[in-house]
Design a protein around this motif. Structure first.
Motif, short mmCIF file in Angstrom:
data_model
loop_
_atom_site.label_atom_id
_atom_site.label_comp_id
_atom_site.label_asym_id
_atom_site.label_seq_id
_atom_site.Cartn_x
_atom_site.Cartn_y
_atom_site.Cartn_z
N PRO A 91 13.95 -12.72 10.44
CA PRO A 91 14.36 -12.10 9.17
C PRO A 91 15.51 -12.88 8.54
O PRO A 91 16.65 -12.42 8.53
CB PRO A 91 14.75 -10.68 9.57
N CYS A 92 15.21 -14.06 8.03
CA CYS A 92 16.26 -15.01 7.61
C CYS A 92 17.23 -14.37 6.62
O CYS A 92 18.44 -14.42 6.80
CB CYS A 92 15.61 -16.22 6.96
N ASN A 128 23.17 -0.30 3.00
CA ASN A 128 22.58 1.03 2.76
C ASN A 128 21.73 1.50 3.92
O ASN A 128 21.05 2.52 3.83
CB ASN A 128 21.74 1.00 1.47
N ASN A 129 21.70 0.72 4.98
CA ASN A 129 20.81 1.08 6.10
C ASN A 129 21.50 2.05 7.05
O ASN A 129 22.70 1.94 7.28
CB ASN A 129 20.42 -0.19 6.86
N PRO A 130 20.72 3.00 7.63
CA PRO A 130 21.31 3.98 8.54
C PRO A 130 21.91 3.29 9.77
O PRO A 130 21.26 2.42 10.36
CB PRO A 130 20.13 4.88 8.94
N ALA A 131 23.13 3.66 10.11
CA ALA A 131 23.79 3.06 11.29
C ALA A 131 24.18 4.16 12.27
O ALA A 131 24.48 5.29 11.87
CB ALA A 131 25.04 2.30 10.85
N HIS A 132 24.14 3.82 13.55
CA HIS A 132 24.54 4.77 14.61
C HIS A 132 25.78 4.19 15.29
O HIS A 132 25.79 3.00 15.64
CB HIS A 132 23.42 4.94 15.63
N PHE A 158 17.03 -1.32 9.93
CA PHE A 158 16.56 -1.99 8.72
C PHE A 158 15.12 -1.53 8.49
O PHE A 158 14.52 -0.88 9.36
CB PHE A 158 16.63 -3.51 8.90
N SER A 159 14.54 -1.91 7.36
CA SER A 159 13.22 -1.36 7.02
C SER A 159 12.18 -1.76 8.07
O SER A 159 11.39 -0.93 8.52
CB SER A 159 12.78 -1.85 5.64
#
Lengths: 184, 171
Positions: free
Chosen positions: B101-102, B115-119, B131-132
């Motif tokens: 995923p460059c 904007n990605n969900p993080a734990h 990530f998506s």
């Protein structure tokens, strides 16, 4: 000629035990990667490279085959000696195979340095240079790629112990994947 | 490396890293997919929004060089051939069969959720980011100039796993 002098200097010391630090530079001289560990040579054809940074890996040439163990992958890949050479110019310095050396031209620079150029122009490595210390031990090996990227190995002696072929036996660890590339 | 981050420190860290224009990270990249496992040396040099990714063989010889600027996506292979296109990941997949995923790597390696969900772990460090098309796990960190930066990273997609072991940060 220069090649015979280089051969004599390389093979004068039957075995070599060194710490190595390798730095890979981009064509515009930025440090790209760094590796370090220990290197043991017993000429001809015995070789062991234990890399510690960035991650643990071991390459052992036992005189006929080459075992490349990668801790991250939990895998041992087995190559023929010849295959490993294409992967690593470093292997040339332990080989006394005349047909192999015939693929390279050797030019002596100063008293203790030599440039080794592959005659095959499409080889990935454009040129290599070897420099020797006062004790005639290999001090530095540098290779330049066609795209200008270059790698420098610096060697510092560990101790002058006599190595024997049994120091280069390799036992495949339990439970790892074995990828035998020799027949490919 | 054990350290505890307060929520304020978390926010500061993420904003600080997101604002960083120039940095580089190098180490080892393990590539696991259905057919093959291979390991390479990795260097990611970022000058936002541009980046260059060097993937080299274990002895340092070039396998792939991925260069992305606002106007150009260019990949140099191990024979020195240059391939251009608009999508770096697609070009890499077509050339090597590997999923890398460059475009996301510059944010992945610094551990910026965006904007990605993080734990988050109890100690305030990010444990994973979704990530998506893949999940990134941050297994441990190292401290560089007072900032916690990822040292061991796993990027897990449906049919691939990338494992990064960092040995040097320039930030």
């Amino acid at each position: 000629g220069d090649r015979e002098v280089l051969h004599k200097m390389i093979f004068e010391k039957k075995s070599l035990s060194v710490n190595f630090a390798q730095t890979v530079f981009s064509a515009d001289n930025r440090v790209l990667q760094e590796q370090s560990g220990q290197l043991f040579l017993l000429r001809p054809n015995y070789f062991r490279m234990d890399t510690v940074e960035p991650d643990a890996s071991t390459i052992v040439a036992d005189g006929s085959d080459v075992y490349s163990y990668d801790e991250m992958l939990e895998q041992v890949t087995i190559y023929s000696f010849r295959q490993q050479l294409d992967r690593s110019p470093l292997m040339l310095v332990i080989s006394d195979d005349e047909s192999l050396w015939n693929e390279y031209s050797v030019t002596r620079g100063s008293m203790d340095s030599f440039t080794v150029m592959p005659k095959n122009q499409n080889a990935n490595v454009k040129s290599m240079s070897l420099s020797f210390g006062q004790d005639n031990g290999l001090k530095e090996l540098r290779f330049v790629e066609n795209d200008g990227k270059y790698s420098i190995y610096n060697f510092t002696p560990i101790k002058d112990s006599e190595l024997t072929p049994s120091d280069f036996k390799y036992a495949i660890p339990e439970g790892v994947t074995v990828d035998d590339q020799r027949s490919k | 490396c054990t350290a505890t981050l307060t929520p304020e420190q978390q926010t500061f860290r993420e904003e600080y890293l997101a604002a960083k224009k120039d940095y580089a990270v190098s180490g080892k990249l393990g590539i696991f997919d259905e057919k093959v496992k291979t390991s390479t040396l990795l260097n990611i040099s970022v000058s936002r929004p541009d980046y260059t990714i060097y993937v080299s063989g274990i002895t340092g010889t070039t396998l792939l060089k991925i260069r992305k600027t606002t106007s150009l996506t260019e990949i140099t292979d191990d024979k020195g051939n240059i391939h251009t296109g608009s999508n770096a990941e697609e070009l890499v997949y077509n050339l090597t069969g590997f999923h890398i995923p460059c475009d996301s790597l510059p944010d992945i390696v610094t551990g910026i959720p965006g904007n990605n969900p993080a734990h988050y772990r109890d100690d305030g460090t990010i444990e994973s980011i979704e990530f998506s098309e893949f999940t990134v796990n941050y297994k441990n960190y190292m401290e560089v100039n007072g900032i916690l930066l990822p040292k061991k990273i796993d990027i897990k997609g449906n049919n691939f796993l990338l494992r990064i072991a960092v040995n040097k940060w320039e930030i």
